[in-house]
Motif scaffolding. Structure first.
Motif, short mmCIF file in Angstrom:
data_model
loop_
_atom_site.label_atom_id
_atom_site.label_comp_id
_atom_site.label_asym_id
_atom_site.label_seq_id
_atom_site.Cartn_x
_atom_site.Cartn_y
_atom_site.Cartn_z
N GLU A 80 0.82 -1.22 0.00
CA GLU A 80 0.00 0.00 0.00
C GLU A 80 0.85 1.27 0.00
O GLU A 80 0.64 2.18 0.80
N VAL A 81 1.83 1.30 -0.89
CA VAL A 81 2.61 2.51 -1.12
C VAL A 81 2.63 2.77 -2.62
O VAL A 81 2.18 1.95 -3.42
N ASP A 82 3.15 3.94 -2.99
CA ASP A 82 3.18 4.31 -4.40
C ASP A 82 4.47 3.87 -5.10
O ASP A 82 4.47 3.54 -6.29
N ARG A 126 2.72 7.59 8.28
CA ARG A 126 2.80 6.74 7.09
C ARG A 126 3.18 7.57 5.87
O ARG A 126 2.57 8.61 5.57
N ASN A 140 4.36 7.59 1.53
CA ASN A 140 3.92 6.91 0.30
C ASN A 140 5.04 6.09 -0.33
O ASN A 140 4.94 5.66 -1.46
N TRP A 141 6.15 5.86 0.42
CA TRP A 141 7.26 5.09 -0.12
C TRP A 141 7.92 4.29 0.99
O TRP A 141 7.74 4.57 2.18
#
Length: 580
Positions: free
Chosen positions: A65-67, A379, A381-382
């Motif tokens: 669930e990260v980009d 949290r 995004n990476w």
């Protein structure tokens, strides 16, 4: 800023670590030894990774669930990985004074009285929620009757009679009775001395968390101070194609583009692409696949493995720029009925991402557990990750053979022993009882270890440069041995060539022959639960155990008896027919 959170810029010797080590060995929250000093790797919100070196792997990113993933800073254009000094307690080897480092000469890290270089404390205190703090020297020493003085200058001395904890003695200028460290490593040693403070020194500026977990004393260099939670994925079709590379690189532009704009943008990408194999139609299919993928469910580690297994079974003869190239080869006649498939994987790409860690006791990493310690304050995004290009050999065992064997008495009996050890470990750690291991998994895992060692001898790779990947869920019965090192030893070539029928047959037979006898027999073969937490049976460093970099399951759940049987009953082994 608190003293415990003073950031250290190491400029004297500039200690170094490989990028891969900053994901698997010295990741966030771990203790990094640098000559005579000790540091803790700070959280990723303090890092400054170079976005030009982003690592793309959509399946794995969706799973966590990260980009995107980012490689750790290299120390050149992107700066160093930030650290904090930990433990904070240091002592002077000259005058034996024990204190926080900032009460000495913190800049030179020397004693203010005798100018000797300071030595960091050997001991730390951790809990199973991932918190870590200094060993409570003051509380350990002053738990009895109070001294007569008000000043507290502690000293750490060794009697010299032995290297045991009983010969390490604490004293204080207040006059309290001297106390040694004997018994400090027992599980309940700090129960009445110090409760967990909930400290997270790797997350700069954060407050202590409430915590009810008991503290455990550990040596700062011991392996159970930090267990990495790493998830990895192999790039498989269609995500491994050149079209996928272009789409992933420009996904921020493509994901929200309208149909009319999308066609125009893709045409421009197709005409300017320098990578062979890139087409408008291929990129359009990738965009549609990616949009549906991003909107779908979050895949688990088991989902990723199932897809990889099918891709390895099906194979792929993609072009030279496809990062997944795997083809089945002929299986030697003498292996028929035992080995269903052998494939030569001449090109593989693996991405490994760190998404948390544990202390004291390792946690299951097939799910993203909230009990894992976080890598950042909030949290992001990476996540930090590394990628490796290599080669390998994929082996699939005959399904009917393993179906018949895993219902046998010996398979169930030996798996029950390992299941009980797992249950006891969970009970002692106050964690939910884990799912017991299947006989299929233990056999495939043990076989992967035996074959990896033999392939290392034949291919000329160091064992630590090879890695296993076990596929043993229901409906799966195989393993992949592949190059796992990003240095020169991991790119020698020649491993995939060992899949050829005659060479692999000889390697498998030799591996089973070696597994049938151990230099520690009969002790190894006849012993009960052994190894870490009693999670191995017939397995030791003389036969099945591998370097930590090679085994994805921390060298547990191994048993060569399941492969080769007992000396007085060889027929009970899964593959004993090949060495009779």
């Amino acid at each position: 800023m608190l003293h415990e959170e003073v950031r250290i810029t190491v400029a004297i010797d500039r200690p170094k670590a490989r990028q891969s080590q900053l994901v698997t060995t010295y990741g966030v929250g771990s203790l990094f030894p640098a000559a005579d000093q000790s540091f803790m790797i700070a959280g990723i919100d303090e890092w400054a990774p170079d976005e030009r070196f982003d690592i793309e792997e959509p399946r794995l990113a969706r799973s966590l669930e990260v980009d995107v993933f980012r490689a750790p800073p290299t120390g050149r254009r992107s700066g160093d990985v930030p650290v904090v000094r930990f433990p904070t307690y240091h002592y002077c080897p000259g005058c034996r004074r024990l204190d926080r480092f900032w009460n000495f000469d913190a800049r030179a890290m020397q004693c203010t009285a005798c100018t000797a270089d300071l030595t960091p404390s050997r001991f730390v205190a951790c809990c199973e929620s991932g918190h870590i703090e200094d060993f409570p020297y003051f509380q350990w020493l002053h738990r009895g009757p109070a001294g007569t003085g008000s000043a507290h200058t502690m000293s750490l001395n060794a009697r010299g009679a032995s290297s045991s904890l009983a010969d390490i003695v604490l004293s204080c200028s207040c006059g309290v009775a001297d106390v040694d460290l004997d018994g400090s490593f027992s599980p309940g040693a700090l129960r009445d001395v110090k409760k967990c403070s909930g400290k997270r020194p790797w997350l700069l500026g954060t407050e202590d968390q409430p915590c009810e977990k008991p503290l455990r004393v550990l040596q700062r260099g011991s392996s159970n101070v930090w267990f990495a939670a790493v998830r990895s994925s192999i790039s498989i079709p269609p995500w491994s194609s050149p079209n996928a590379k272009v789409v992933t690189k420009h996904w921020d532009v493509l994901k929200g583009a309208s149909d009319a704009t999308l066609a125009e943008v893709l045409q421009s990408y197709a005409s300017s692409a320098r990578l062979p194999g890139v087409t408008f139609e291929g990129m359009l299919a990738q965009v549609r696949l990616r949009r549906g993928f991003d909107a779908g469910h979050v895949p688990t580690d088991a989902d990723l493995r199932a897809e990889e297994y099918l891709a390895l079974v099906d194979g792929n003869d993609g072009g030279a720029h496809d990062t997944f190239q795997c083809r089945s080869v002929e299986v030697a006649t003498e292996l028929h009925g035992v080995v269903a498939q052998v494939s030569s994987a001449t090109r593989l790409r693996e991405v490994r991402a760190l998404y948390g860690f544990a202390r004291v006791t390792p946690m299951a990493t097939d799910t993203v557990s909230p009990s894992l310690a976080p890598l950042s304050k909030s949290r992001l995004n990476w996540l930090p990750a590394t990628e490796v290009l290599g080669e390998g050999v994929f082996v699939r065992v005959d399904e009917e053979m393993i179906d018949s064997w895993e219902s046998s008495a010996v398979a169930n009996e030996r798996c029950a022993v390992l299941a009980e050890s797992l249950r006891q470990r969970a009970l002692e750690a106050d964690r939910p009882e884990p799912e017991p291991p299947s006989a299929r998994f233990v056999a495939m895992h043990s076989l992967a270890h035996a074959v990896l060692q033999e392939l290392s001898l034949n291919a000329g790779y160091p064992v630590g440069s090879l890695r296993e990947r076990v596929y043993a869920a229901p409906g799966q019965a195989g393993f992949l041995v592949y190059t796992a090192s990003s240095d020169a030893a991991g790119s020698l070539g020649g491993l995939a060539a060992l899949a050829e029928a005659g060479m692999f047959s000889r390697a498998l037979t030799a591996a089973l022959s070696r597994a049938g006898w151990c230099s520690n027999d009969p002790v190894c073969g006849e012993s009960g639960p052994s190894g870490a937490d009693g999670l191995n049976l017939a397995a030791c460093h003389a036969c099945l155990l591998l370097p930590e970099t090679s085994c994805e399951h921390r060298n547990v759940l191994l048993d060569r008896v399941m492969l080769t049987g007992r000396p007085n009953a060889p027929e009970v082994g899964l593959l004993s027919r090949l060495i009779q």
